[in-house]
Structure formats: C-alpha cells, structure tokens
Motif scaffolding. Structure first.
Motif, short mmCIF file in Angstrom:
data_model
loop_
_atom_site.label_atom_id
_atom_site.label_comp_id
_atom_site.label_asym_id
_atom_site.label_seq_id
_atom_site.Cartn_x
_atom_site.Cartn_y
_atom_site.Cartn_z
N ILE A 88 0.82 -1.22 0.00
CA ILE A 88 0.00 0.00 0.00
C ILE A 88 0.86 1.26 0.00
O ILE A 88 1.85 1.36 0.73
CB ILE A 88 -0.93 0.01 1.23
CG1 ILE A 88 -1.87 -1.20 1.19
CG2 ILE A 88 -1.74 1.31 1.31
CD1 ILE A 88 -2.68 -1.39 2.46
N LEU A 89 0.43 2.22 -0.81
CA LEU A 89 0.97 3.58 -0.78
C LEU A 89 -0.04 4.45 -0.04
O LEU A 89 -1.23 4.45 -0.36
CB LEU A 89 1.15 4.11 -2.20
CG LEU A 89 1.27 5.63 -2.38
CD1 LEU A 89 2.54 6.16 -1.72
CD2 LEU A 89 1.24 6.00 -3.86
N LEU A 90 0.43 5.22 0.93
CA LEU A 90 -0.44 6.06 1.75
C LEU A 90 -0.06 7.53 1.55
O LEU A 90 1.10 7.91 1.74
CB LEU A 90 -0.27 5.67 3.22
CG LEU A 90 -1.03 6.49 4.26
CD1 LEU A 90 -2.53 6.41 4.02
CD2 LEU A 90 -0.67 5.99 5.66
N ALA A 91 -1.02 8.35 1.12
CA ALA A 91 -0.75 9.77 0.89
C ALA A 91 -1.67 10.65 1.73
O ALA A 91 -2.88 10.61 1.61
CB ALA A 91 -0.94 10.11 -0.59
N ASP A 92 -1.05 11.44 2.61
CA ASP A 92 -1.77 12.41 3.44
C ASP A 92 -0.75 13.44 3.89
O ASP A 92 0.39 13.09 4.19
CB ASP A 92 -2.41 11.73 4.66
CG ASP A 92 -3.43 12.61 5.36
OD1 ASP A 92 -3.03 13.65 5.91
OD2 ASP A 92 -4.62 12.26 5.34
N VAL A 127 4.07 0.29 2.14
CA VAL A 127 5.44 0.25 1.61
C VAL A 127 5.96 1.63 1.23
O VAL A 127 7.15 1.79 0.96
CB VAL A 127 5.54 -0.68 0.38
CG1 VAL A 127 5.22 -2.12 0.78
CG2 VAL A 127 4.62 -0.22 -0.75
N ALA A 128 5.05 2.62 1.18
CA ALA A 128 5.48 3.98 0.82
C ALA A 128 4.50 4.99 1.38
O ALA A 128 3.31 4.71 1.50
CB ALA A 128 5.58 4.11 -0.69
N GLU A 129 5.01 6.18 1.71
CA GLU A 129 4.19 7.28 2.18
C GLU A 129 4.49 8.53 1.35
O GLU A 129 5.60 8.68 0.84
CB GLU A 129 4.45 7.58 3.65
CG GLU A 129 4.07 6.46 4.59
CD GLU A 129 4.25 6.85 6.06
OE1 GLU A 129 4.17 8.07 6.36
OE2 GLU A 129 4.47 5.95 6.89
N ALA A 130 3.49 9.41 1.24
CA ALA A 130 3.68 10.66 0.52
C ALA A 130 2.93 11.77 1.24
O ALA A 130 1.87 11.53 1.81
CB ALA A 130 3.17 10.53 -0.92
N GLY A 131 3.49 12.98 1.17
CA GLY A 131 2.86 14.12 1.83
C GLY A 131 2.07 15.00 0.90
O GLY A 131 1.43 15.96 1.34
N GLU A 167 4.05 13.76 -5.02
CA GLU A 167 4.93 12.76 -4.43
C GLU A 167 4.28 11.38 -4.47
O GLU A 167 4.97 10.37 -4.69
CB GLU A 167 5.26 13.13 -2.97
CG GLU A 167 6.28 12.21 -2.32
CD GLU A 167 6.55 12.54 -0.86
OE1 GLU A 167 7.38 11.85 -0.25
OE2 GLU A 167 5.91 13.47 -0.32
N ALA A 168 2.96 11.32 -4.31
CA ALA A 168 2.26 10.04 -4.38
C ALA A 168 2.41 9.42 -5.76
O ALA A 168 2.65 8.21 -5.89
CB ALA A 168 0.78 10.23 -4.05
N VAL A 169 2.29 10.23 -6.81
CA VAL A 169 2.45 9.73 -8.17
C VAL A 169 3.86 9.19 -8.38
O VAL A 169 4.06 8.12 -8.97
CB VAL A 169 2.14 10.84 -9.20
CG1 VAL A 169 2.51 10.40 -10.62
CG2 VAL A 169 0.66 11.21 -9.13
N GLU A 170 4.86 9.93 -7.87
CA GLU A 170 6.24 9.48 -8.01
C GLU A 170 6.51 8.21 -7.21
O GLU A 170 7.17 7.28 -7.70
CB GLU A 170 7.19 10.60 -7.56
CG GLU A 170 8.66 10.24 -7.61
CD GLU A 170 9.16 9.86 -9.00
OE1 GLU A 170 10.18 9.15 -9.09
OE2 GLU A 170 8.52 10.26 -10.00
N GLN A 171 5.98 8.15 -5.98
CA GLN A 171 6.18 6.95 -5.16
C GLN A 171 5.51 5.74 -5.79
O GLN A 171 6.03 4.62 -5.73
CB GLN A 171 5.60 7.20 -3.75
CG GLN A 171 6.40 8.15 -2.90
CD GLN A 171 7.58 7.45 -2.21
OE1 GLN A 171 8.14 6.48 -2.70
NE2 GLN A 171 7.96 7.96 -1.06
N ASP A 218 0.32 -2.16 -4.81
CA ASP A 218 -0.92 -2.76 -5.32
C ASP A 218 -2.10 -1.82 -5.13
O ASP A 218 -3.08 -1.88 -5.88
CB ASP A 218 -1.21 -4.07 -4.57
CG ASP A 218 -0.05 -5.04 -4.62
OD1 ASP A 218 0.40 -5.37 -5.72
OD2 ASP A 218 0.42 -5.45 -3.54
N LEU A 219 -2.02 -0.96 -4.11
CA LEU A 219 -3.14 -0.13 -3.70
C LEU A 219 -2.63 1.22 -3.23
O LEU A 219 -1.65 1.30 -2.50
CB LEU A 219 -3.90 -0.83 -2.56
CG LEU A 219 -5.02 -0.07 -1.86
CD1 LEU A 219 -6.20 0.16 -2.81
CD2 LEU A 219 -5.50 -0.84 -0.62
N ALA A 220 -3.31 2.29 -3.66
CA ALA A 220 -2.99 3.64 -3.17
C ALA A 220 -4.16 4.15 -2.33
O ALA A 220 -5.32 4.08 -2.77
CB ALA A 220 -2.74 4.59 -4.33
#
Length: 219
Positions: A9-13, A35-39, A43-47, A54-56
């Motif tokens: 999972i990618l988590l963006a907040d 597996v990844a975080e974005a602020g 950054e979410a697109v790049e991560q 598998d999931l954002a």
C-alpha cells in the motif's frame, strides 16, 4: 498451503500524525503492509511509479496535486493500481469526482478504524466500497441526470484547465500560474476564460467556490 498474498500500500496524506495512525491500522493486518508514504499528490504519483504498490490510499486535500488529480494520473499511468480515497469530507460531489477519477472506494476518516481495512480488501477483490449513504446519493444523482438526459459522470473541464482552476482558486496571479505550469500568460488567461464559460461562472470568486465544492482546494 500457499502463502497469503500481502497487499502493498501507498499512503498519501499531508498530516504526519494521520499517516502514522492509518499506517498503524493497516500494518496491524497480516495481509496489508504500507510500503510507501507521501505528503502530497505529486509525491504520491512518483512513489507509485518507483514502488509499484498494489493499492494507493489517498487523502483528497493534499498539496500540489490533490488526491483526485493524483488518482486520475495514477489511473492513466498504472491501470492495474487500485485506488481508495480516505477523507474527512462526507460530500456527494467529492464522491462523484472520485468515481470519475477511477477510484474503487471512498472511506471517511471518522470511521477509518472500522471501514478502512475492509475497503482495502474489497479493492483488491475489485469490489466497490462506498461510504454509508453513498449508494442512495448515487442512485438519486443518476435519476436526476437521467431525467435531464445528461451523463451523471460527465467531466466539464480538461486536466490542464483543472490545474489552472486549482491555482487560480489558491490565489495565484496569471504570471505565477504561467511560471508554475511552464506556459504563457496568454494561455493561462485563455484557460481562465474557458473555465468561466464552461462552468457558467462570472469571476474568480465563483471559480474558487467551485474548486471547494469539487475538492480541488480545502474550504
């Protein structure tokens, strides 16, 4: 027996404490792992590009690209990526915009401890996960537009027009927008005029109100 598949999972907040709390919920499940975080949305697109999750899980109101803009870009660039919106906004318009952006679920932060894990699992089963009350809203919206002979999910503006709209609503001048998007001031002003015409609005204030209603900027 075969090993259970773990969903990456990618988590963006943009709020660190929120990301930390959501991560605790997700990492507490054996079949889910962040597996990844974005602020922010960019950054979410790049991560997503580098980490291939598998999931954002995206918040709507993040800087640079909003969660909805990021969702649209991710849907185009990585069609196999499932996307959930996690938001504080119990708002029908945001829901409709999220569906148009290609998300498969919409979860309210107020009940994330109850609903988020199941929403993640539903997404990986290719099943929709609307928040409580969303089904009734969708049916009502569909019926209203069917009676009027229009598409319930028609999107009135282009991606570039939306970028300009967001920056206008944030208070940037035409020259600043031109510099940020690497386009001419004349092009910015043309997009601005097109937005007013397409949306039936009169001025910058009404554009800003529209941007708030559709989740481009926070109220």
């Amino acid at each position: 027996m075969p090993e259970a598949t773990t969903t990456r999972i990618l988590l963006a907040d943009d709020h660190t404490l929120v990301r930390r709390g959501v991560r605790l919920i997700l990492d507490g499940e054996a079949d889910l792992t962040v597996v990844a975080e974005a602020g922010d949305g960019a950054e979410a697109v790049e991560q997503a590009r580098t980490q291939q999750p598998d999931l954002a899980v995206l918040d709507i109101a993040v800087p640079r690209l909003t969660g909805l803009q990021a969702a649209r870009e991710l849907s185009r660039a990585q069609p196999g990526l499932r996307i959930l919106i996690l938001t504080m906004y119990d708002n029908e318009q945001y829901l409709f915009e999220a569906l148009k952006a290609g998300v498969c679920g919409y979860v309210l932060k107020s009940v994330a401890d109850r609903d988020l894990v199941e929403a993640c699992r539903a997404a990986m089963r290719d099943e929709p996960f609307p928040y409580p009350g969303a089904v009734a809203a969708l049916v009502r919206h569909h019926l209203d537009h069917t009676r009027g002979g229009t598409s319930a999910l028609a999107r009135p503006v282009t991606d570039r027009e939306e970028e300009v709209l967001k920056l206008v609503a944030e208070g940037h001048a035409s020259q600043q927008i031109a510099d940020m998007l690497v386009i001419s001031v004349k092009t910015v002003e043309r997009h601005h005029a097109n937005l007013l015409h397409k949306l039936g609005l009169k001025d910058r204030l009404e554009l800003t109100r529209y941007a708030v209603r559709t989740g481009l900027i926070e109220p």
